[in-house]
Design an enzyme around this catalytic site. Structure first.
Site, PDB file in Angstrom:
ATOM      1  N   SER A  79      16.651  37.261 -15.189  1.00  0.00           N
ATOM      2  CA  SER A  79      17.602  36.581 -14.315  1.00  0.00           C
ATOM      3  C   SER A  79      17.577  37.239 -12.946  1.00  0.00           C
ATOM      4  O   SER A  79      17.730  38.463 -12.841  1.00  0.00           O
ATOM      5  CB  SER A  79      19.014  36.655 -14.897  1.00  0.00           C
ATOM      6  N   ASP A 206      32.606  21.870 -20.500  1.00  0.00           N
ATOM      7  CA  ASP A 206      31.597  22.383 -19.566  1.00  0.00           C
ATOM      8  C   ASP A 206      30.186  21.987 -19.988  1.00  0.00           C
ATOM      9  O   ASP A 206      29.359  21.582 -19.165  1.00  0.00           O
ATOM     10  CB  ASP A 206      31.687  23.913 -19.469  1.00  0.00           C
TER      11      ASP A 206
HETATM   12  P1  ADP Z   1      31.818  30.561 -15.210  1.00  0.00           P
HETATM   13  O1  ADP Z   1      31.215  29.811 -16.346  1.00  0.00           O
HETATM   14  O2  ADP Z   1      33.086  29.941 -14.715  1.00  0.00           O
HETATM   15  O3  ADP Z   1      30.875  30.814 -14.077  1.00  0.00           O
HETATM   16  P2  ADP Z   1      31.944  32.593 -17.217  1.00  0.00           P
HETATM   17  O4  ADP Z   1      32.663  33.885 -17.292  1.00  0.00           O
HETATM   18  O5  ADP Z   1      32.183  31.595 -18.275  1.00  0.00           O
HETATM   19  O6  ADP Z   1      32.256  31.974 -15.766  1.00  0.00           O
HETATM   20  O7  ADP Z   1      30.373  32.842 -17.186  1.00  0.00           O
HETATM   21  C1  ADP Z   1      29.818  33.738 -16.270  1.00  0.00           C
HETATM   22  C2  ADP Z   1      28.811  34.619 -16.979  1.00  0.00           C
HETATM   23  O8  ADP Z   1      27.668  33.826 -17.363  1.00  0.00           O
HETATM   24  C3  ADP Z   1      28.241  35.701 -16.096  1.00  0.00           C
HETATM   25  O9  ADP Z   1      29.071  36.846 -16.113  1.00  0.00           O
HETATM   26  C4  ADP Z   1      26.905  35.977 -16.770  1.00  0.00           C
HETATM   27  O10 ADP Z   1      27.057  36.788 -17.917  1.00  0.00           O
HETATM   28  C5  ADP Z   1      26.498  34.590 -17.254  1.00  0.00           C
HETATM   29  N1  ADP Z   1      25.618  33.941 -16.284  1.00  0.00           N
HETATM   30  C6  ADP Z   1      25.840  32.765 -15.650  1.00  0.00           C
HETATM   31  N2  ADP Z   1      24.801  32.458 -14.834  1.00  0.00           N
HETATM   32  C7  ADP Z   1      23.905  33.448 -14.946  1.00  0.00           C
HETATM   33  C8  ADP Z   1      22.616  33.733 -14.366  1.00  0.00           C
HETATM   34  N3  ADP Z   1      22.061  32.906 -13.465  1.00  0.00           N
HETATM   35  N4  ADP Z   1      22.000  34.864 -14.722  1.00  0.00           N
HETATM   36  C9  ADP Z   1      22.540  35.706 -15.620  1.00  0.00           C
HETATM   37  N5  ADP Z   1      23.732  35.505 -16.193  1.00  0.00           N
HETATM   38  C10 ADP Z   1      24.419  34.397 -15.868  1.00  0.00           C
HETATM   39 MG    MG Z   2      32.055  29.558 -18.259  1.00  0.00          MG
END
Ligand code: ADP
Ligand code: MG
Length: 418
Positions: A79, A206
């Site tokens: 990532s 979602d």
């Molecule tokens: P939201 O879904 O509202 O953005 P969440 O807490 O549900 O918030 O999800 C966020 C988490 O998802 C991040 O902390 C990470 O662990 C993971 N995540 C989301 N996008 C990525 C990405 N592009 N690369 C790595 N992890 C990601």
């Molecule tokens: Mg989320």
């Protein structure tokens, strides 16, 4: 520019750098690039785990996955946001095996592999195998992959970067291994990954909108019957959806979300219904539906859910009738209910809502699980600059950090980019 152009332009811009980075990190050519969007929810908050109604739309902001099959059953995932490569074996996947951000990726692959365990059917199977129905229930056969993840969805801001990650990976892995799944089935498998592998007890909204979003339409989704219905949000020449990313840090979000969910379950049990949705379907005043509930806190939680379901359906009818102003009022009422009865707002979201309303928005509310994150508003078209300075001024006066303000238009759901 038409509403569909945002995500297709981003797709074209993102695919090439994703391929280049994939080559650099994995020293091989990716077989394809897939994408799945984040979302903004117009109305219907904390209703999806109560069998209720939601009305989100998919954002142009998306998570991109460049991917390639591997023969050795290993997964390597890099990532850009995490600036890290994580490796694990597909065979060894079980809840708890991979933690942190890669858990969303590992969880999705685990969920696909074990779909049969929860009665979800996937057609075909990877690597020429026969669907895996004779493989101890662990169908289909999925091999290893290399994955490069790049995203334009803000993380942890209530715009669902987590579902965008799950759904983009799910679609990439399924297609690479010739497994075909209905979009709604993939959404349910993604929700299962987040519930049972990551440990976040979210509803289906979602993942559903990330898979089923479409250009120029929000989607009214009944989470009991699992039926989606596209809804036009108004003439884009007249009405615009604005999003304020408060950048307020999430506080206690996981534990508090789970607490709300279990309060709803307790309220439903004490009222003798399978879900609070049953009460919003009744043709009686909400206080009457709640008469059997002594606990004041549970009453407020249940009141939010019951009135919120009704507000969603009212907003749909109002939008269909072209009454955008009254639909906006339902959004503002939703915010007040989330603030006073459900208690998931924070000062930053409350100040943003008031600033948006004072600047002339039809309605505004917190969007997403709460405790920080974003506010969404329905506003007359062309107000973005005015709203941005109004919100920034109010934030500066309150001593909050600078928020991000942008216009959002409904965009495509999960897709192969190239
Ligand atoms: P939201 O879904 O509202 O953005 P969440 O807490 O549900 O918030 O999800 C966020 C988490 O998802 C991040 O902390 C990470 O662990 C993971 N995540 C989301 N996008 C990525 C990405 N592009 N690369 C790595 N992890 C990601
Ligand atoms: Mg989320």
């Amino acid at each position: 520019m038409s509403r569909t152009d945002d995500s297709s332009r981003d797709d074209a811009e993102r695919a090439a750098p994703s391929r280049t980075l994939f080559r650099r990190i994995f020293a091989a050519e990716p077989e394809g690039v897939w994408a799945a969007p984040g979302r903004v929810n117009l109305i219907g908050e904390h209703t999806d785990y109560n069998d209720g109604f939601v009305m989100p739309f998919a954002l142009p902001q998306s998570t991109y996955v460049a991917a390639r099959r591997r023969e050795d059953g290993q997964v390597r995932v890099h990532s850009l946001f995490a600036d890290e490569t994580v490796e694990f074996a597909v065979e060894a996947l079980r809840p708890g095996a991979v933690e942190g951000w890669a858990g969303y990726v590992a969880g999705m692959i685990w969920s696909l592999r074990t779909a049969a365990d929860v009665g979800l059917t996937l057609e075909g199977s990877g690597d020429g195998a026969d669907g895996g129905s004779d493989a101890g229930g662990a169908a289909p056969v999925l091999g290893g992959v290399d994955l490069l993840i790049d995203s334009t969805v803000p993380h942890g801001a209530g715009l669902s970067s987590s579902a965008a990650l799950e759904c983009s990976v799910g679609l990439a892995v399924a297609e690479l291994h010739s497994v075909s799944a209905e979009p709604l089935t993939l959404a349910r498998l993604a929700q299962r990954a987040e519930n049972d592998f990551v440990g976040m007890p979210c509803g289906l909204m979602d993942q559903m909108i990330s898979m089923l979003g479409e250009p120029a339409r929000a989607v009214l989704f009944d989470t009991r019957s699992l039926t989606p219905r596209p809804v036009a949000v108004g003439d884009p020449a007249e009405v615009e959806v604005l999003v304020v990313d408060t950048r307020a840090p999430h506080r206690l979000v996981d534990g508090e979300y789970a607490a709300r969910r279990s309060q709803c379950e307790r309220a439903a049990a004490q009222l003798g219904v399978a879900s609070l949705r049953e009460l919003s379907d009744r043709d009686e005043p909400v206080e009457e539906s709640l008469a059997g509930l002594d606990d004041e806190l549970l009453r407020r939680r249940a009141r939010h859910v019951i009135t919120e379901n009704r507000r969603v359906l009212e907003a749909v009818d109002l939008l269909a009738a072209g009454d955008v102003a009254s639909a906006g009022e339902r959004m503002t009422a939703s915010h007040r209910s989330l603030r006073d009865d459900y208690e998931v707002t924070v000062p930053e979201t409350d100040v943003a809502v008031e600033a948006l309303l004072d600047a002339g928005a039809h309605g505004a509310r917190i969007t997403g699980g709460g405790f920080g994150g974003c506010v969404v508003a329905l506003a007359p078209a062309g107000m973005l600059d005015r709203v941005r300075s109004a919100v920034r001024e109010r934030y500066a006066a309150a001593g909050f950090g600078e928020p991000e303000v942008f216009a959002a238009s409904p965009s495509a759901g999960a897709r192969r980019v190239r």
